[in-house]
Scaffold this active site. Structure first.
Site, PDB file in Angstrom:
ATOM      1  N   ARG A 168      -0.318  -9.741   4.182  1.00 47.80           N
ATOM      2  CA  ARG A 168       0.231  -8.705   3.311  1.00 47.80           C
ATOM      3  C   ARG A 168      -0.830  -7.640   3.056  1.00 47.80           C
ATOM      4  NH1 ARG A 168      -3.030  -9.240   0.062  1.00 47.80           N
ATOM      5  NH2 ARG A 168      -2.315  -7.303  -0.898  1.00 47.80           N
ATOM      6  N   ARG A 198       9.374  -5.432   6.168  1.00 43.34           N
ATOM      7  CA  ARG A 198       9.085  -4.903   4.822  1.00 43.34           C
ATOM      8  C   ARG A 198       9.255  -3.382   4.866  1.00 43.34           C
ATOM      9  NH1 ARG A 198       4.182  -7.215   1.668  1.00 43.34           N
ATOM     10  NH2 ARG A 198       5.574  -6.595  -0.020  1.00 43.34           N
ATOM     11  N   GLN A 246      -1.831 -11.378  -6.528  1.00 42.63           N
ATOM     12  CA  GLN A 246      -2.800 -10.954  -5.505  1.00 42.63           C
ATOM     13  C   GLN A 246      -4.159 -10.622  -6.135  1.00 42.63           C
ATOM     14  OE1 GLN A 246       0.333  -9.765  -5.790  1.00 42.63           O
ATOM     15  NE2 GLN A 246       1.193  -9.125  -3.843  1.00 42.63           N
ATOM     16  N   ASP A 263       0.815   2.020  -0.758  1.00 43.64           N
ATOM     17  CA  ASP A 263       1.621   1.577   0.373  1.00 43.64           C
ATOM     18  C   ASP A 263       2.267   2.758   1.093  1.00 43.64           C
ATOM     19  OD1 ASP A 263       1.375  -0.837  -1.513  1.00 43.64           O
ATOM     20  OD2 ASP A 263       1.925  -1.640   0.445  1.00 43.64           O
ATOM     21  N   ASN A 308       2.871   2.026  -4.935  1.00 48.19           N
ATOM     22  CA  ASN A 308       1.887   0.938  -4.873  1.00 48.19           C
ATOM     23  C   ASN A 308       2.469  -0.240  -5.656  1.00 48.19           C
ATOM     24  OD1 ASN A 308      -0.746   0.089  -3.897  1.00 48.19           O
ATOM     25  ND2 ASN A 308      -1.343  -0.056  -6.022  1.00 48.19           N
ATOM     26  N   LYS A 309       1.744  -1.331  -5.657  1.00 47.49           N
ATOM     27  CA  LYS A 309       2.240  -2.570  -6.257  1.00 47.49           C
ATOM     28  C   LYS A 309       2.796  -2.355  -7.660  1.00 47.49           C
ATOM     29  CE  LYS A 309       2.506  -5.748  -4.678  1.00 47.49           C
ATOM     30  NZ  LYS A 309       3.815  -6.081  -4.047  1.00 47.49           N
TER      31      LYS A 309
END
Ligand code: RUB
Length: 355
Positions: free
Chosen positions: A60, A98, A202, A243, A253-254
């Site tokens: 990932r 993804r 993460q 991302d 992003n996350k």
């Protein structure tokens, strides 16, 4: 030994933290789901298995899944003799894993560009492309790391979210952690606050693990503590990965990134994304056009497979959020640091050659 295997051996000699490589005719992957307690290496022979490993987060991070996409295409060519039909099938399969991280789509398109016009692409043609992609990504990590490190002062504490590090990239420090690592290597006395990043953790599992390996002081917080840490002066800079960045500088992003950006603005703390020009998607005008991946709600109702919430409670899990460009102090890239006005300055970046 093939040129590619020789290349991988050279990478390993550089003391990189690789998440994926090629060895003895197969792909090797660090199982990121098992970190930090177990450093498990998986062997992958088939493109279908690699697609599943991307889908289920064994590998990932946007840079790493971009690299995995290139390796997956190589694997498909190796087993099919590079037939056009199989390359198209593998590209579709890998891209479907993804949706948010644009590097995955871009590296697969790069390989497809190099097979176009061939009914059967010679393997060394694909091999050369994979080497080019890997070399480029690693060079970018060093360059963007150096540009970003100039923004970090001696004594700073840098807050980061999720994991934008070596195992999410090509092995030096990915994006955000390349900035931090370069600043540390410049001799700056810095500290990192890593947000744990619910629900996959993460930050707790992988960012903390990498920083410990690099010898950089790290303090772990739960995601909801960032506002507190900023309000009491414990954070001087925020640096996260991306991302996907839209043409106007909005970034995906996350999940949780937007919340940190809001708090940073309130406390006048510079907020940067560290990324590369390959993560900028000029085909979309703003963050509203970025597809946000939704993952299984059981990740929210449970932790490590153990149910937390009462049975029957609904949950959602948007895996990313969008931070509007107005919250950004700068976009750190391999070509330099881009500031406002982002639409204009990102366009100029496009034509700039890497120094
Ligand atoms: C990873 C994630 C990371 C980004 C940015 O998401 O959001 O923060 O990949 O880091 P996931 P980078 O764990 O769902 O893949 O720009 O270094 O990839």
């Amino acid at each position: 030994m093939s040129k590619l295997e020789q290349f991988v051996r050279n990478l390993k000699d550089q003391q990189l933290l690789l998440s994926i490589w090629f060895e003895n005719g197969a792909l090797k992957l660090i199982n990121q789901l098992k970190l930090p307690h177990k450093e498990e290496i998986l062997t992958i022979q088939k493109v279908e298995d690699l697609a599943e490993a991307i889908r289920n987060m064994t590998i990932r991070g946007s840079g790493a899944i971009g690299i995995a996409g290139a390796w997956g295409m190589y694997l498909a060519a190796l087993h099919s003799g590079g037939t056009r039909e199989e390359m198209i099938r593998a590209a579709r399969l890998l891209k479907s894993t993804r949706p948010t991280a644009v590097n995955l789509m871009k590296t697969i398109d790069e390989i497809m560009d190099c097979v176009n016009g061939f009914e059967m692409t010679p393997i060394d043609r694909i091999e050369a492309k994979v080497i080019e992609i890997l070399e480029r990504q690693l060079q970018f990590e060093h360059l963007l790391g150096s540009h970003g490190a100039n923004l970090i002062n001696d004594g700073d504490t840098v807050l980061t979210h999720c994991h934008s590090g070596a195992l999410a990239g090509s092995g030096y420090g990915g994006r955000a952690l390349s900035v931090i690592r370069k600043a540390y290597e410049q001799g700056k006395n810095i500290q990192v606050i890593a947000c744990e990043t619910r629900p996959y953790l993460q930050g707790a599992r992988i960012t903390a693990y990498e920083l410990q390996k690099f010898g950089i002081p790290v303090t772990l917080i739960t995601d909801n503590m960032s506002g507190y840490c900023m309000s009491v002066g414990r954070v001087q800079k925020v640096v996260v990965g991306s991302d996907r960045v839209a043409a106007n500088g909005d970034l995906a992003n996350k999940i949780g990134t937007y919340m940190h950006a809001l708090a940073a603005k309130e406390h006048d703390i510079p907020f940067y994304t560290a990324t590369s020009s390959h993560t900028i998607d000029f085909s979309i005008q703003s963050g509203a056009d970025i597809e946000v991946e939704f993952r299984g709600a059981e990740e929210v109702t449970s932790l490590n497979g153990q149910r937390l919430a009462p049975k029957g409670v609904e949950a959602i899990y948007p895996s990313f959020d969008i931070t509007p460009n107005s919250y950004l102090s700068g976009i750190i890239t391999e070509k330099g640091v881009i500031t406002h006005p982002f639409s204009q300055n990102l366009q100029q970046l496009n034509s700039k050659v890497v120094q």
